[in-house]
Design a protein around this motif. Sequence first.
Motif, PDB file in Angstrom:
ATOM      1  N   ALA A   1      48.961   9.614  11.067  1.00  0.00           N
ATOM      2  CA  ALA A   1      48.764   9.331  12.489  1.00  0.00           C
ATOM      3  C   ALA A   1      50.111   8.948  13.081  1.00  0.00           C
ATOM      4  O   ALA A   1      50.873   8.203  12.474  1.00  0.00           O
ATOM      5  CB  ALA A   1      47.755   8.200  12.691  1.00  0.00           C
ATOM      6  N   VAL A   2      50.403   9.500  14.250  1.00  0.00           N
ATOM      7  CA  VAL A   2      51.625   9.189  14.980  1.00  0.00           C
ATOM      8  C   VAL A   2      51.215   8.744  16.370  1.00  0.00           C
ATOM      9  O   VAL A   2      50.343   9.351  17.000  1.00  0.00           O
ATOM     10  CB  VAL A   2      52.566  10.407  15.083  1.00  0.00           C
ATOM     11  N   ALA A   3      51.835   7.681  16.854  1.00  0.00           N
ATOM     12  CA  ALA A   3      51.545   7.172  18.191  1.00  0.00           C
ATOM     13  C   ALA A   3      52.854   6.908  18.904  1.00  0.00           C
ATOM     14  O   ALA A   3      53.873   6.626  18.281  1.00  0.00           O
ATOM     15  CB  ALA A   3      50.719   5.886  18.094  1.00  0.00           C
ATOM     16  N   GLY A   4      52.836   6.998  20.236  1.00  0.00           N
ATOM     17  CA  GLY A   4      54.055   6.762  21.000  1.00  0.00           C
ATOM     18  C   GLY A   4      53.836   6.925  22.489  1.00  0.00           C
ATOM     19  O   GLY A   4      52.739   6.682  22.997  1.00  0.00           O
ATOM     20  N   GLY A   5      54.880   7.370  23.178  1.00  0.00           N
ATOM     21  CA  GLY A   5      54.830   7.571  24.619  1.00  0.00           C
ATOM     22  C   GLY A   5      55.381   8.943  24.979  1.00  0.00           C
ATOM     23  O   GLY A   5      56.190   9.520  24.248  1.00  0.00           O
ATOM     24  N   PHE A   6      54.947   9.473  26.137  1.00  0.00           N
ATOM     25  CA  PHE A   6      55.414  10.791  26.572  1.00  0.00           C
ATOM     26  C   PHE A   6      55.253  10.936  28.078  1.00  0.00           C
ATOM     27  O   PHE A   6      54.532  10.180  28.718  1.00  0.00           O
ATOM     28  CB  PHE A   6      54.647  11.904  25.853  1.00  0.00           C
ATOM     29  N   ARG A   7      55.950  11.926  28.623  1.00  0.00           N
ATOM     30  CA  ARG A   7      55.805  12.335  30.021  1.00  0.00           C
ATOM     31  C   ARG A   7      55.616  13.840  30.065  1.00  0.00           C
ATOM     32  O   ARG A   7      56.116  14.559  29.217  1.00  0.00           O
ATOM     33  CB  ARG A   7      57.059  11.994  30.819  1.00  0.00           C
ATOM     34  N   GLY A   8      54.907  14.285  31.114  1.00  0.00           N
ATOM     35  CA  GLY A   8      54.701  15.719  31.287  1.00  0.00           C
ATOM     36  C   GLY A   8      53.636  16.236  30.349  1.00  0.00           C
ATOM     37  O   GLY A   8      52.795  15.490  29.861  1.00  0.00           O
ATOM     38  N   PRO A   9      53.654  17.534  30.051  1.00  0.00           N
ATOM     39  CA  PRO A   9      52.699  18.093  29.100  1.00  0.00           C
ATOM     40  C   PRO A   9      53.195  17.905  27.677  1.00  0.00           C
ATOM     41  O   PRO A   9      54.392  17.890  27.409  1.00  0.00           O
ATOM     42  CB  PRO A   9      52.658  19.581  29.476  1.00  0.00           C
TER      43      PRO A   9
ATOM     44  N   ASP B   1      56.814   7.752  34.690  1.00  0.00           N
ATOM     45  CA  ASP B   1      56.617   6.750  33.649  1.00  0.00           C
ATOM     46  C   ASP B   1      55.818   7.352  32.499  1.00  0.00           C
ATOM     47  O   ASP B   1      55.119   8.341  32.663  1.00  0.00           O
ATOM     48  CB  ASP B   1      55.881   5.531  34.214  1.00  0.00           C
ATOM     49  N   ASP B   2      55.910   6.706  31.328  1.00  0.00           N
ATOM     50  CA  ASP B   2      55.249   7.214  30.121  1.00  0.00           C
ATOM     51  C   ASP B   2      53.761   6.911  30.093  1.00  0.00           C
ATOM     52  O   ASP B   2      53.313   5.900  30.632  1.00  0.00           O
ATOM     53  CB  ASP B   2      55.862   6.574  28.872  1.00  0.00           C
ATOM     54  N   ASP B   3      53.023   7.786  29.432  1.00  0.00           N
ATOM     55  CA  ASP B   3      51.664   7.525  28.992  1.00  0.00           C
ATOM     56  C   ASP B   3      51.708   7.397  27.475  1.00  0.00           C
ATOM     57  O   ASP B   3      52.656   7.835  26.825  1.00  0.00           O
ATOM     58  CB  ASP B   3      50.716   8.663  29.377  1.00  0.00           C
ATOM     59  N   ALA B   4      50.672   6.834  26.900  1.00  0.00           N
ATOM     60  CA  ALA B   4      50.587   6.679  25.451  1.00  0.00           C
ATOM     61  C   ALA B   4      49.892   7.890  24.840  1.00  0.00           C
ATOM     62  O   ALA B   4      49.061   8.531  25.485  1.00  0.00           O
ATOM     63  CB  ALA B   4      49.811   5.408  25.111  1.00  0.00           C
ATOM     64  N   PHE B   5      50.246   8.188  23.596  1.00  0.00           N
ATOM     65  CA  PHE B   5      49.546   9.230  22.855  1.00  0.00           C
ATOM     66  C   PHE B   5      49.308   8.761  21.428  1.00  0.00           C
ATOM     67  O   PHE B   5      50.009   7.894  20.916  1.00  0.00           O
ATOM     68  CB  PHE B   5      50.329  10.556  22.847  1.00  0.00           C
ATOM     69  N   VAL B   6      48.305   9.366  20.805  1.00  0.00           N
ATOM     70  CA  VAL B   6      48.082   9.237  19.362  1.00  0.00           C
ATOM     71  C   VAL B   6      47.603  10.598  18.873  1.00  0.00           C
ATOM     72  O   VAL B   6      46.804  11.262  19.537  1.00  0.00           O
ATOM     73  CB  VAL B   6      47.085   8.103  19.008  1.00  0.00           C
ATOM     74  N   VAL B   7      48.138  11.040  17.759  1.00  0.00           N
ATOM     75  CA  VAL B   7      47.735  12.308  17.156  1.00  0.00           C
ATOM     76  C   VAL B   7      47.472  12.061  15.678  1.00  0.00           C
ATOM     77  O   VAL B   7      48.186  11.307  15.024  1.00  0.00           O
ATOM     78  CB  VAL B   7      48.800  13.419  17.353  1.00  0.00           C
ATOM     79  N   LYS B   8      46.409  12.676  15.164  1.00  0.00           N
ATOM     80  CA  LYS B   8      46.094  12.602  13.738  1.00  0.00           C
ATOM     81  C   LYS B   8      46.365  13.971  13.129  1.00  0.00           C
ATOM     82  O   LYS B   8      45.908  14.994  13.641  1.00  0.00           O
ATOM     83  CB  LYS B   8      44.636  12.199  13.502  1.00  0.00           C
ATOM     84  N   LEU B   9      47.132  13.967  12.041  1.00  0.00           N
ATOM     85  CA  LEU B   9      47.503  15.183  11.333  1.00  0.00           C
ATOM     86  C   LEU B   9      46.859  15.195   9.950  1.00  0.00           C
ATOM     87  O   LEU B   9      46.752  14.152   9.301  1.00  0.00           O
ATOM     88  CB  LEU B   9      49.024  15.257  11.160  1.00  0.00           C
TER      89      LEU B   9
END
Length: 128
Positions: free
Chosen positions: A33-41, A56-64
């Motif tokens: 699992a990776v989590a962080g921040g991003f902008r755009g698509p 400004d950033d939104d948060a994301f989490v992805v499970k691989l």
Amino acid sequence: DATGQLIWARLWGNGIYNQTPGGLATDRWGNVAVAGGFRGPLSFGGPPLHSAGLSDDDAFVVKLAADGTPLWAKRFGAANDDDRAMQVAFDADGQVLVGVDLRSTADFGGGAVTSQGDVDFAVVCFAP
């Protein structure tokens, strides 16, 4: 392996805005699992996540999966406020726990929650 041979590597980005990991974790089955921040698509192979704003950033989490294949991805946050996932962990059952710096209103999937001040901290648990 014992020689440091590459097992897999993945790269994600949108070529315009920053994507910043805040943390990563592995479970007993080798999932990541990776989590962080991003902008755009931001796409991890499926439909892209879109930040609520571009300033400004939104948060994301992805499970691989153990081989690096994306299993699911989520975003949360609001326009005009930096919201970032800063920590991520797995529990013994494979649930994904995420620590989020929340400066706005976010819906993690169970209804909106709103920061009570400048920066609040939320802990969110997602099913495996």
